[in-house]
Design a protein around this motif. Structure first.
Motif, PDB file in Angstrom:
ATOM      1  N   VAL A  60      -8.590   3.308   5.828  1.00 27.10           N
ATOM      2  CA  VAL A  60      -8.223   2.002   5.291  1.00 27.10           C
ATOM      3  C   VAL A  60      -7.236   2.241   4.148  1.00 27.10           C
ATOM      4  O   VAL A  60      -7.212   3.325   3.568  1.00 27.10           O
ATOM      5  N   ALA A  61      -6.422   1.239   3.839  1.00 38.24           N
ATOM      6  CA  ALA A  61      -5.436   1.391   2.766  1.00 38.24           C
ATOM      7  C   ALA A  61      -5.525   0.229   1.785  1.00 38.24           C
ATOM      8  O   ALA A  61      -5.801  -0.909   2.163  1.00 38.24           O
ATOM      9  N   LEU A  62      -5.275   0.569   0.551  1.00 36.10           N
ATOM     10  CA  LEU A  62      -5.208  -0.393  -0.549  1.00 36.10           C
ATOM     11  C   LEU A  62      -3.756  -0.413  -0.997  1.00 36.10           C
ATOM     12  O   LEU A  62      -3.261   0.578  -1.533  1.00 36.10           O
ATOM     13  N   LEU A  63      -3.053  -1.527  -0.731  1.00 33.89           N
ATOM     14  CA  LEU A  63      -1.608  -1.569  -0.900  1.00 33.89           C
ATOM     15  C   LEU A  63      -1.175  -2.581  -1.952  1.00 33.89           C
ATOM     16  O   LEU A  63      -1.295  -3.790  -1.755  1.00 33.89           O
ATOM     17  N   ASP A  64      -0.627  -2.081  -3.058  1.00 40.62           N
ATOM     18  CA  ASP A  64       0.032  -2.955  -4.023  1.00 40.62           C
ATOM     19  C   ASP A  64       1.322  -3.435  -3.357  1.00 40.62           C
ATOM     20  O   ASP A  64       2.104  -2.633  -2.840  1.00 40.62           O
ATOM     21  N   ILE A  65       1.547  -4.739  -3.341  1.00 33.79           N
ATOM     22  CA  ILE A  65       2.703  -5.300  -2.649  1.00 33.79           C
ATOM     23  C   ILE A  65       4.020  -4.822  -3.250  1.00 33.79           C
ATOM     24  O   ILE A  65       4.944  -4.452  -2.534  1.00 33.79           O
ATOM     25  N   ASN A  66       4.106  -4.815  -4.581  1.00 40.72           N
ATOM     26  CA  ASN A  66       5.344  -4.451  -5.257  1.00 40.72           C
ATOM     27  C   ASN A  66       5.183  -3.077  -5.891  1.00 40.72           C
ATOM     28  O   ASN A  66       4.463  -2.910  -6.867  1.00 40.72           O
ATOM     29  N   LEU A  67       5.889  -2.104  -5.341  1.00 41.58           N
ATOM     30  CA  LEU A  67       5.823  -0.727  -5.829  1.00 41.58           C
ATOM     31  C   LEU A  67       7.114  -0.410  -6.588  1.00 41.58           C
ATOM     32  O   LEU A  67       8.062   0.125  -6.023  1.00 41.58           O
ATOM     33  N   GLY A  68       7.153  -0.789  -7.845  1.00 39.17           N
ATOM     34  CA  GLY A  68       8.333  -0.507  -8.655  1.00 39.17           C
ATOM     35  C   GLY A  68       9.607  -1.096  -8.083  1.00 39.17           C
ATOM     36  O   GLY A  68      10.656  -0.467  -8.128  1.00 39.17           O
ATOM     37  N   GLY A  69       9.510  -2.265  -7.512  1.00 39.77           N
ATOM     38  CA  GLY A  69      10.674  -2.929  -6.930  1.00 39.77           C
ATOM     39  C   GLY A  69      10.768  -2.782  -5.416  1.00 39.77           C
ATOM     40  O   GLY A  69      11.497  -3.523  -4.767  1.00 39.77           O
ATOM     41  N   GLU A  70      10.052  -1.825  -4.847  1.00 40.68           N
ATOM     42  CA  GLU A  70       9.991  -1.673  -3.389  1.00 40.68           C
ATOM     43  C   GLU A  70       8.843  -2.519  -2.857  1.00 40.68           C
ATOM     44  O   GLU A  70       7.756  -2.509  -3.426  1.00 40.68           O
ATOM     45  N   GLN A  71       9.078  -3.198  -1.763  1.00 41.13           N
ATOM     46  CA  GLN A  71       8.008  -3.946  -1.116  1.00 41.13           C
ATOM     47  C   GLN A  71       7.262  -3.015  -0.160  1.00 41.13           C
ATOM     48  O   GLN A  71       7.869  -2.191   0.523  1.00 41.13           O
ATOM     49  N   VAL A  72       5.954  -3.155  -0.102  1.00 41.25           N
ATOM     50  CA  VAL A  72       5.100  -2.253   0.679  1.00 41.25           C
ATOM     51  C   VAL A  72       5.059  -2.607   2.173  1.00 41.25           C
ATOM     52  O   VAL A  72       4.484  -1.882   2.962  1.00 41.25           O
ATOM     53  N   TYR A  73       5.717  -3.674   2.575  1.00 36.63           N
ATOM     54  CA  TYR A  73       5.576  -4.182   3.938  1.00 36.63           C
ATOM     55  C   TYR A  73       5.960  -3.194   5.050  1.00 36.63           C
ATOM     56  O   TYR A  73       5.300  -3.188   6.095  1.00 36.63           O
ATOM     57  N   PRO A  74       6.980  -2.339   4.881  1.00 37.70           N
ATOM     58  CA  PRO A  74       7.245  -1.366   5.951  1.00 37.70           C
ATOM     59  C   PRO A  74       6.050  -0.428   6.200  1.00 37.70           C
ATOM     60  O   PRO A  74       5.741  -0.090   7.346  1.00 37.70           O
ATOM     61  N   LEU A  75       5.348  -0.046   5.146  1.00 38.43           N
ATOM     62  CA  LEU A  75       4.145   0.774   5.299  1.00 38.43           C
ATOM     63  C   LEU A  75       3.036  -0.039   5.959  1.00 38.43           C
ATOM     64  O   LEU A  75       2.321   0.461   6.835  1.00 38.43           O
ATOM     65  N   ALA A  76       2.893  -1.283   5.563  1.00 36.58           N
ATOM     66  CA  ALA A  76       1.885  -2.155   6.176  1.00 36.58           C
ATOM     67  C   ALA A  76       2.160  -2.314   7.668  1.00 36.58           C
ATOM     68  O   ALA A  76       1.220  -2.338   8.474  1.00 36.58           O
ATOM     69  N   ASP A  77       3.426  -2.393   8.054  1.00 35.16           N
ATOM     70  CA  ASP A  77       3.774  -2.465   9.478  1.00 35.16           C
ATOM     71  C   ASP A  77       3.301  -1.215  10.219  1.00 35.16           C
ATOM     72  O   ASP A  77       2.748  -1.304  11.314  1.00 35.16           O
ATOM     73  N   ARG A  78       3.522  -0.039   9.617  1.00 35.63           N
ATOM     74  CA  ARG A  78       3.072   1.220  10.233  1.00 35.63           C
ATOM     75  C   ARG A  78       1.554   1.248  10.381  1.00 35.63           C
ATOM     76  O   ARG A  78       1.029   1.665  11.415  1.00 35.63           O
ATOM     77  N   LEU A  79       0.863   0.830   9.332  1.00 32.74           N
ATOM     78  CA  LEU A  79      -0.597   0.815   9.385  1.00 32.74           C
ATOM     79  C   LEU A  79      -1.095  -0.143  10.470  1.00 32.74           C
ATOM     80  O   LEU A  79      -1.985   0.200  11.248  1.00 32.74           O
ATOM     81  N   ALA A  80      -0.507  -1.328  10.517  1.00 35.44           N
ATOM     82  CA  ALA A  80      -0.910  -2.319  11.519  1.00 35.44           C
ATOM     83  C   ALA A  80      -0.689  -1.779  12.935  1.00 35.44           C
ATOM     84  O   ALA A  80      -1.546  -1.928  13.808  1.00 35.44           O
ATOM     85  N   ALA A  81       0.462  -1.125  13.153  1.00 37.49           N
ATOM     86  CA  ALA A  81       0.766  -0.574  14.478  1.00 37.49           C
ATOM     87  C   ALA A  81      -0.231   0.513  14.870  1.00 37.49           C
ATOM     88  O   ALA A  81      -0.546   0.682  16.053  1.00 37.49           O
ATOM     89  N   ALA A  82      -0.754   1.235  13.869  1.00 38.81           N
ATOM     90  CA  ALA A  82      -1.726   2.301  14.124  1.00 38.81           C
ATOM     91  C   ALA A  82      -3.165   1.792  14.152  1.00 38.81           C
ATOM     92  O   ALA A  82      -4.092   2.565  14.379  1.00 38.81           O
ATOM     93  N   GLY A  83      -3.363   0.502  13.899  1.00 32.47           N
ATOM     94  CA  GLY A  83      -4.706  -0.067  13.898  1.00 32.47           C
ATOM     95  C   GLY A  83      -5.511   0.267  12.656  1.00 32.47           C
ATOM     96  O   GLY A  83      -6.739   0.196  12.676  1.00 32.47           O
ATOM     97  N   ILE A  84      -4.819   0.630  11.573  1.00 36.86           N
ATOM     98  CA  ILE A  84      -5.497   0.970  10.319  1.00 36.86           C
ATOM     99  C   ILE A  84      -5.507  -0.268   9.418  1.00 36.86           C
ATOM    100  O   ILE A  84      -4.452  -0.789   9.079  1.00 36.86           O
TER     101      ILE A  84
END
Length: 133
Positions: A60-84
């Motif tokens: 499971v992952a705990l994702l801060d949406i805003n990482l120093g100006g970067e949005q975490v959504y590309p990582l969230a997409d990878r996790l979702a595709a992997a079923g995590i």
């Protein structure tokens, strides 16, 4: 007494922590380790987080949406595709992309016990879905 025995549902769970603020990251790590969680990270940028995801198993992952100006959504997409499963966190009223409208969220400042319960719920839901332990 608080500790791993009071919440066996998180014992041994591998949690990827995406957080760019050091003090918050350390607070999360300390608390979750008391619950018996195996922490992956923490890391505060997408490049490091993607490396961790490539190199280590994650439950499971705990994702801060805003990482120093970067949005975490590309990582969230990878996790979702992997079923995590993942939990989005933010201290702001972020406009979450529609594809994540139903993703679980936890606002900062954290209610840490509620956050741990949300993580446990995500892990148990995934285990029930995949029939894992």
């Amino acid at each position: 007494m608080l500790g791993a025995v009071d919440n066996p549902g998180l014992q041994g769970v591998r949690v990827l922590v995406a957080e760019d603020e050091f003090a918050i990251a350390m607070f999360l790590v300390d608390y979750l380790e008391l619950k018996g969680v195996h922490i992956v990270g923490p890391a505060g940028d997408l490049a490091a987080l993607n490396r961790l995801l490539d190199e280590q198993p994650i439950d499971v992952a705990l994702l801060d949406i805003n990482l120093g100006g970067e949005q975490v959504y590309p990582l969230a997409d990878r996790l979702a595709a992997a079923g995590i499963p993942f939990l989005l966190t933010s201290g702001y009223d972020d406009n979450v992309p529609s594809r994540f409208a139903d993703a679980p969220r936890c606002a900062k400042p954290y209610h840490i016990q509620a956050l741990a319960q949300q993580l446990e719920t995500l892990v148990h839901a995934r285990r029930a879905t995949v029939g894992g332990s």
